[in-house]
Design an enzyme around this catalytic site. Structure first.
Site, PDB file in Angstrom:
ATOM      1  N   CYS A 129    -120.599-109.814 -61.245  1.00 25.16           N
ATOM      2  CA  CYS A 129    -121.173-110.525 -60.100  1.00 25.16           C
ATOM      3  C   CYS A 129    -122.471-109.829 -59.684  1.00 25.16           C
ATOM      4  O   CYS A 129    -122.520-108.604 -59.605  1.00 25.16           O
ATOM      5  CB  CYS A 129    -120.193-110.564 -58.934  1.00 25.16           C
ATOM      6  SG  CYS A 129    -118.701-111.496 -59.338  1.00 25.16           S
ATOM      7  N   CYS A 145    -116.115-107.838 -63.184  1.00 24.93           N
ATOM      8  CA  CYS A 145    -116.885-108.610 -64.175  1.00 24.93           C
ATOM      9  C   CYS A 145    -118.360-108.257 -64.040  1.00 24.93           C
ATOM     10  O   CYS A 145    -118.733-107.133 -64.344  1.00 24.93           O
ATOM     11  CB  CYS A 145    -116.610-110.102 -64.067  1.00 24.93           C
ATOM     12  SG  CYS A 145    -116.644-110.788 -62.411  1.00 24.93           S
ATOM     13  N   CYS A 183    -120.018-104.343 -60.042  1.00 27.96           N
ATOM     14  CA  CYS A 183    -118.948-105.333 -59.988  1.00 27.96           C
ATOM     15  C   CYS A 183    -117.844-104.769 -60.867  1.00 27.96           C
ATOM     16  O   CYS A 183    -117.988-104.706 -62.085  1.00 27.96           O
ATOM     17  CB  CYS A 183    -119.371-106.705 -60.498  1.00 27.96           C
ATOM     18  SG  CYS A 183    -117.957-107.834 -60.581  1.00 27.96           S
TER      19      CYS A 183
HETATM   20 FE    FE Z   1    -117.684-110.005 -60.704  1.00 30.81          FE
END
Ligand code: FE
Length: 199
Positions: free
Chosen positions: A109, A107, A104
């Site tokens: 995920c 972030c 990700c």
């Molecule tokens: Fe993310």
């Protein structure tokens, strides 16, 4: 640190969580070791085991494998795994010539219902930035050497799509039943930073 905005607007939440944890710990209201224990349980027991069951089923049931690759979320829910951060899971298959790896970039995920909470390296800014730019090198540093003719596809997880890798079934396991395949399947293999080793 600034916000990236949009559906990935999670950095402030992460910082707030960290600040809260620190404050609660300082005031003696929570024990960080207990908190770490809960997180570790999710990371190493509860989550990845669900994903391992999905993979072992796909290895032993060709029709399930087809359903899984067509509609990951629905096929995973067949085994009873669903919920938060798992609303739209797409499953991609690793083969001798194509290797998928999940990151990700913005972030962290991650498909919680099948893998639990993401490990710390998955959230590391270096992993997130470098896996896109130089995946073969990062994989090599993580212990996975891929031949030059293997095509690497980097899958970027978002709040809309969470990727799960269906690793290759290791050679020499053809005689093993589903329940004996489950413990072979690791979290790292389902993120695509490792292969499943034969027992
Ligand atoms: Fe993310």
């Amino acid at each position: 640190m600034t916000s990236t905005g949009g559906s990935h607007d999670r950095l402030p939440a992460a910082l707030r969580t960290e600040a809260l944890e620190q404050l609660l710990t300082e005031r003696g209201l929570i024990d960080p070791d207990v908190l770490d224990g809960i997180i570790a349980t999710y990371e190493t027991h509860v989550g990845p085991l669900n994903g391992a069951k999905v993979v072992a089923r796909a290895w032993t049931d060709p029709r399930y494998r087809q359903r899984l690759l067509r509609d990951g979320t629905a096929a995973i829910a067949e085994l009873g795994f669903s919920g938060r951060q798992g609303e739209h899971i797409v499953v991609v298959e690793n083969t001798p010539t194509v290797h998928n790896v999940v990151v990700c970039t913005l972030c962290s995920c991650y498909p919680w219902p099948v893998l639990g909470l993401p490990p710390s390296w998955y959230k590391d800014p270096a992993y997130r930035a470098r896996m896109v730019r130089e995946p073969r090198r990062v994989l090599s540093e993580m212990g996975l050497e891929l031949a030059d003719d293997v095509r690497i596809t980097v899958r970027d997880s978002t709040s809309e799509v969470r990727w799960l890798v269906l690793p290759e079934r290791p050679a020499g396991t053809e005689h093993l039943p589903e329940e004996e395949l489950v413990p072979l399947v690791t979290r790292d293999a389902m993120v695509g930073v490792a292969k499943v080793a034969a027992p």
